[in-house]
Scaffold this active site. Structure first.
Site, PDB file in Angstrom:
ATOM      1  CG  HIS A   1      15.877  -0.664  24.745  1.00  0.00           C
ATOM      2  ND1 HIS A   1      16.673  -1.700  24.660  1.00  0.00           N
ATOM      3  CD2 HIS A   1      15.527  -0.578  23.407  1.00  0.00           C
ATOM      4  CE1 HIS A   1      16.270  -1.986  23.097  1.00  0.00           C
ATOM      5  NE2 HIS A   1      15.264  -1.437  22.466  1.00  0.00           N
TER       6      HIS A   1
ATOM      7  CD  GLU B   1      18.227 -10.162  21.168  1.00  0.00           C
ATOM      8  OE1 GLU B   1      18.694  -9.898  20.014  1.00  0.00           O
ATOM      9  OE2 GLU B   1      17.782  -9.217  21.744  1.00  0.00           O
TER      10      GLU B   1
ATOM     11  NE  ARG C   1      18.852  -5.207  10.133  1.00  0.00           N
ATOM     12  CZ  ARG C   1      18.890  -4.506  11.430  1.00  0.00           C
ATOM     13  NH1 ARG C   1      17.666  -2.597  11.398  1.00  0.00           N
ATOM     14  NH2 ARG C   1      18.795  -4.835  12.635  1.00  0.00           N
TER      15      ARG C   1
ATOM     16  CG  ASP D   1      15.058  -6.285  21.278  1.00  0.00           C
ATOM     17  OD1 ASP D   1      15.803  -6.651  20.688  1.00  0.00           O
ATOM     18  OD2 ASP D   1      15.678  -5.100  21.905  1.00  0.00           O
TER      19      ASP D   1
ATOM     20  CG  ASP E   1      19.874  -8.428  15.334  1.00  0.00           C
ATOM     21  OD1 ASP E   1      19.959  -7.213  15.149  1.00  0.00           O
ATOM     22  OD2 ASP E   1      19.630  -8.359  16.022  1.00  0.00           O
TER      23      ASP E   1
ATOM     24  CG  ASN F   1      -2.059   1.314   1.395  1.00  0.00           C
ATOM     25  OD1 ASN F   1      -2.046   2.045   0.253  1.00  0.00           O
ATOM     26  ND2 ASN F   1      -3.157   0.619   2.536  1.00  0.00           N
TER      27      ASN F   1
HETATM   28  C1  ARE Z   1      22.345   0.497  15.828  1.00  0.00           C
HETATM   29  C2  ARE Z   1      23.787  -0.569  14.416  1.00  0.00           C
HETATM   30  C3  ARE Z   1      24.599  -1.219  14.893  1.00  0.00           C
HETATM   31  C4  ARE Z   1      25.231  -1.404  16.127  1.00  0.00           C
HETATM   32  C5  ARE Z   1      24.970  -0.756  17.000  1.00  0.00           C
HETATM   33  C6  ARE Z   1      24.746  -0.836  18.631  1.00  0.00           C
HETATM   34  O1  ARE Z   1      22.548  -0.882  13.234  1.00  0.00           O
HETATM   35  O2  ARE Z   1      25.682  -1.518  13.570  1.00  0.00           O
HETATM   36  O3  ARE Z   1      25.945  -2.556  16.598  1.00  0.00           O
HETATM   37  O4  ARE Z   1      23.443  -0.161  16.698  1.00  0.00           O
HETATM   38  O5  ARE Z   1      25.019   0.303  18.779  1.00  0.00           O
HETATM   39  C7  ARE Z   1      18.462  -2.533  17.304  1.00  0.00           C
HETATM   40  C8  ARE Z   1      18.683  -2.212  15.667  1.00  0.00           C
HETATM   41  C9  ARE Z   1      19.917  -2.116  15.541  1.00  0.00           C
HETATM   42  C10 ARE Z   1      20.535  -0.806  15.732  1.00  0.00           C
HETATM   43  C11 ARE Z   1      20.395  -1.014  17.415  1.00  0.00           C
HETATM   44  C12 ARE Z   1      20.366   0.304  18.629  1.00  0.00           C
HETATM   45  O6  ARE Z   1      17.481  -3.432  15.027  1.00  0.00           O
HETATM   46  O7  ARE Z   1      20.247  -2.165  13.667  1.00  0.00           O
HETATM   47  O8  ARE Z   1      22.497  -0.911  15.525  1.00  0.00           O
HETATM   48  O9  ARE Z   1      18.636  -1.308  17.462  1.00  0.00           O
HETATM   49  O10 ARE Z   1      19.760   1.016  17.284  1.00  0.00           O
HETATM   50  C13 ARE Z   1      23.641  -7.469  21.711  1.00  0.00           C
HETATM   51  C14 ARE Z   1      22.101  -7.952  22.539  1.00  0.00           C
HETATM   52  C15 ARE Z   1      20.976  -8.200  21.283  1.00  0.00           C
HETATM   53  C16 ARE Z   1      20.851  -6.875  20.421  1.00  0.00           C
HETATM   54  C17 ARE Z   1      22.217  -7.572  19.750  1.00  0.00           C
HETATM   55  C18 ARE Z   1      22.343  -6.407  18.326  1.00  0.00           C
HETATM   56  O11 ARE Z   1      22.448  -8.591  23.637  1.00  0.00           O
HETATM   57  O12 ARE Z   1      19.912  -7.966  22.274  1.00  0.00           O
HETATM   58  O13 ARE Z   1      23.338  -6.935  20.369  1.00  0.00           O
HETATM   59  N1  ARE Z   1      19.373  -7.236  19.529  1.00  0.00           N
HETATM   60  C19 ARE Z   1      18.602  -6.719  19.924  1.00  0.00           C
HETATM   61  C20 ARE Z   1      17.190  -6.863  18.567  1.00  0.00           C
HETATM   62  C21 ARE Z   1      18.220  -5.870  17.407  1.00  0.00           C
HETATM   63  C22 ARE Z   1      17.991  -4.754  18.207  1.00  0.00           C
HETATM   64  C23 ARE Z   1      17.816  -4.721  19.509  1.00  0.00           C
HETATM   65  C24 ARE Z   1      18.373  -5.352  20.140  1.00  0.00           C
HETATM   66  C25 ARE Z   1      17.699  -2.932  20.281  1.00  0.00           C
HETATM   67  O14 ARE Z   1      17.632  -8.224  18.125  1.00  0.00           O
HETATM   68  O15 ARE Z   1      18.646  -5.645  16.135  1.00  0.00           O
HETATM   69  O16 ARE Z   1      18.940  -3.133  17.455  1.00  0.00           O
HETATM   70  O17 ARE Z   1      16.460  -3.264  20.136  1.00  0.00           O
HETATM   71  C26 ARE Z   1      26.871 -10.686  20.263  1.00  0.00           C
HETATM   72  C27 ARE Z   1      26.766 -10.572  21.969  1.00  0.00           C
HETATM   73  C28 ARE Z   1      25.604 -10.261  21.816  1.00  0.00           C
HETATM   74  C29 ARE Z   1      24.664  -9.272  20.942  1.00  0.00           C
HETATM   75  C30 ARE Z   1      25.181  -9.906  19.549  1.00  0.00           C
HETATM   76  C31 ARE Z   1      25.136  -8.769  18.784  1.00  0.00           C
HETATM   77  O18 ARE Z   1      27.347 -12.720  20.287  1.00  0.00           O
HETATM   78  O19 ARE Z   1      27.398 -11.777  22.679  1.00  0.00           O
HETATM   79  O20 ARE Z   1      25.039 -10.200  22.565  1.00  0.00           O
HETATM   80  O21 ARE Z   1      23.855  -9.282  20.868  1.00  0.00           O
HETATM   81  O22 ARE Z   1      27.007 -10.700  19.127  1.00  0.00           O
HETATM   82  O23 ARE Z   1      26.070  -7.605  18.531  1.00  0.00           O
END
Ligand code: ARE
Length: 588
Positions: free
Chosen positions: A247, A357, A472, A328, A424, A149
């Site tokens: 958060h 997660e 993505r 999350d 991710d 849409n």
């Molecule tokens: C943005 C940038 C990234 C940058 C990040 C931090 O795009 O390149 O690394 O900022 O500064 C969401 C968006 C992301 C965005 C982020 C912040 O989808 O694009 O990234 O917000 O604005 C850890 C956490 C895990 C988390 C990952 C990303 O433990 O919970 O980091 N995943 C969730 C979601 C994401 C989401 C968020 C959290 C925030 O699935 O999509 O990001 O709501 C290792 C460690 C893990 C770590 C993993 C990945 O294995 O052990 O703990 O996960 O690496 O980094």
């Protein structure tokens, strides 16, 4: 026998209630050190002539990793209580291992020596929804699946697939687009969709929530979402949403109120603020996700915040009948919050699925009082290292996988969320350097593994992309540009998984061969009378593979080609092409 390596701990992944009557007991010993293990066990209150009455049962080796062997047995204690210890043998010696240490002879005069599973209380048994065991998930990043849409396009929307995504670009994916392509998902065979966040938020990924009770207008309205959920249900597809409760976003009204009113704000205790006035740079003076000032950490210990978030969690179940919540950053939120979360959501929909997660070892969340599963990234890493990156050989891969399986109870493994990639991580085809045959092997391993698999949108048609935002990209809908051969491969695996219980999550996996020279693995999956044998040639060389001895005389069906043959010649050799595979169902 190396005593230092011998380990057991009750009420953990080493001793747990599998169901309302069965206990599973595991023991760890040094690899290749112990020949036989028996469980010595009894009811703590059954004594005769001053002697505690015990029975003995041989345990079987359930697998090995780099350093250890694991032993397993299941017991149904008639009175649901158990005291127990272990009798270990090598060629020369016998050793008794109990909670109080090692002995030459089993102590009989006091059960206090022994390990204790005090009582199997049904309410404490880990129970995940049954339907999850038969689910194949598909992950959709709504901004990038389909634009149905164009009127909803946010400002500056680019035309579909016209550019590589950036952290801030929009392509206008929405619910209408997903609805238009549900039949594609049915054709693939999936029956669960995990949506990354859909609530009102400024970014393209929507992890920075403004309002948890509103759908982001770029995706559609509540009516359209309801229609989407209902259509999914009609087609037998469950729906899971992303709960970003660690958060909020910067523009979440309570946070804006704190920014404006500082210490006087009635919401100041909704967050973890270290000092006023708030500052976001150079690093925020309030807790956040990572150091992202736009994502202030919520104070989930505050009863008002808790009530607000639990209302959110129940609202989307009650009003829209969603089937699951993916949580999350689940490991940074307090356990007490998740316990209350579970009570609240299961009270209104007992078979709702709760998926945390967590990228690391997650036992503390999987004891039955918090989550049903976690995103199984240790599995992901193992699969990527062996199939995609070639960092480990066959035997080490088997060690990694065996270790993953022994890190959790079996009933937890049966509903683990097994992914090869997500929004991710870089896409699998990209990590495989474009080698599609490796991707096919990975899908085969994933779809024949215990737990519930999840396919990241577009991986099934060979989409590419590096770390976020590269992973993505817009879903490709032009069939000429989709890898239809890969699609057919995944589709066939899903259909086999649905047809044969042993293929899917109910089968117990055992590695029967690993070879670091040829780099192939062979494993069986067994459920009740059904056994399926898998051979995966993870190498660019042909593999000449000989059927193992114990299959002589059996009738085998090749599930990929449907050929049937009796394995009655002395030696059956098969040649597997580079990155080829075999799937045999073994008839009794
Ligand atoms: C943005 C940038 C990234 C940058 C990040 C931090 O795009 O390149 O690394 O900022 O500064 C969401 C968006 C992301 C965005 C982020 C912040 O989808 O694009 O990234 O917000 O604005 C850890 C956490 C895990 C988390 C990952 C990303 O433990 O919970 O980091 N995943 C969730 C979601 C994401 C989401 C968020 C959290 C925030 O699935 O999509 O990001 O709501 C290792 C460690 C893990 C770590 C993993 C990945 O294995 O052990 O703990 O996960 O690496 O980094």
């Amino acid at each position: 026998m190396l005593k230092e390596a011998i380990y057991h701990r009750p009420k953990d992944n080493f001793a747990y209630a599998y169901d309302d009557k069965t206990l599973h007991i595991r023991l760890r010993t040094k690899k290749d050190d112990v020949k036989k293990v028996y469980l010595i066990y009894g009811d703590p209150y059954i004594w005769e002539n001053g002697e505690w009455q015990t029975e003995k049962k041989e345990m079987r080796k359930s697998g090995s990793d780099d350093l250890f062997d694991y032993w397993f047995t299941a017991i149904i204690p008639p009175y649901r209580r158990l005291r127990y210890g272990f009798e270990l043998h090598d060629e020369n010696d016998m050793l008794i291992y109990t909670e109080k240490g090692f002995y030459d002879e089993a102590p009989k005069d006091d059960t206090a020596y022994y390990f204790c599973f005090p009582f199997l209380n049904k309410i404490d048994v880990f129970k995940a929804p049954e339907w999850v065991k038969d689910t194949v998930w598909y992950q959709i990043f709504p901004e990038r699946f389909a634009n149905g849409n164009e009127k909803l396009n946010p400002k500056g929307t680019l035309s579909w697939g016209s550019a590589d995504p950036t952290p801030t670009s929009f392509f206008g994916g929405d619910f209408e687009g997903i609805i238009q392509h549900l039949d594609y998902l049915v054709e693939l065979g999936i029956n669960g969709i995990y949506f990354t966040p859909i609530f009102k938020a400024p970014s393209n990924h929507k992890y920075d929530t403004i309002d948890y009770f509103e759908i982001d207008p770029q995706f559609g309205d509540k009516q359209t979402f309801k229609r989407l959920v209902d259509l999914c249900h009609e087609k037998g597809i469950r729906v899971m949403l992303d709960a970003v409760f660690n958060h909020s976003g910067y523009y979440f009204a309570p946070f804006q109120d704190v920014l404006k009113n500082g210490e006087k704000s009635k919401y100041k205790d909704w967050f973890h603020i270290r000092e006023f006035p708030l500052q976001t740079k150079p690093i925020p003076n309030y807790d956040t996700f990572a150091f992202v000032g736009e994502m202030p950490k919520l104070n989930t210990e505050n009863p008002e915040v808790k009530k607000y978030l639990l209302d959110v969690a129940t609202y989307w179940i009650r009003e829209f009948d969603i089937d699951g919540w993916r949580l999350d950053v689940a490991n940074e939120v307090d356990h007490q919050f998740w316990r209350e979360f579970r009570q609240a959501v299961k009270a209104i929909k007992p078979d709702v699925y709760i998926l945390g997660e967590i990228w690391h070892d997650s036992m503390p969340w999987l004891r039955g009082d918090q989550f049903d599963a976690v995103m199984n990234y240790p599995f992901t890493n193992g699969a990527l290292r062996y199939f995609a990156k070639g960092e480990v050989k066959a035997s080490q891969f088997a060690n990694i996988i065996t270790n993953v399986l022994h890190s959790y109870p079996n009933n937890v493994n049966e509903v683990a969320f097994n992914l090869l990639g997500s929004h991710d991580t870089p896409r699998i085809l990209t990590i495989c350097n474009g080698n599609k045959e490796k991707v096919k092997l990975m899908f085969l391993f994933q779809l024949s593994f215990t737990g519930t698999p999840c396919i990241y949108y577009g991986d099934e048609i060979g989409m590419t992309g590096g770390q976020d935002p590269g992973c993505r990209k817009c879903m490709i809908w032009d069939e000429d540009k989709q890898d239809r051969d890969l699609f057919a491969h995944v589709q066939k695996l899903i259909s086999l998984r649905k047809t044969y219980k042993a293929f899917g999550n109910r089968g117990e996996l055992r590695f029967i061969e690993t070879n670091d020279e040829t780099n192939h693995i062979a494993y069986t999956k067994t459920y009740e009378d059904e056994t399926i044998l898998f051979v995966l040639n993870n190498s660019n060389q042909e593999l000449e593979w000989t059927l193992p001895l114990h299959l002589k005389g059996k009738l085998l069906t090749n599930l990929w080609t449907n050929e049937q043959f009796a394995a009655d010649t002395n030696e059956i050799k098969t040649t597997l092409s580079p990155y080829g595979f075999l799937i045999y169902k073994v008839e009794k």
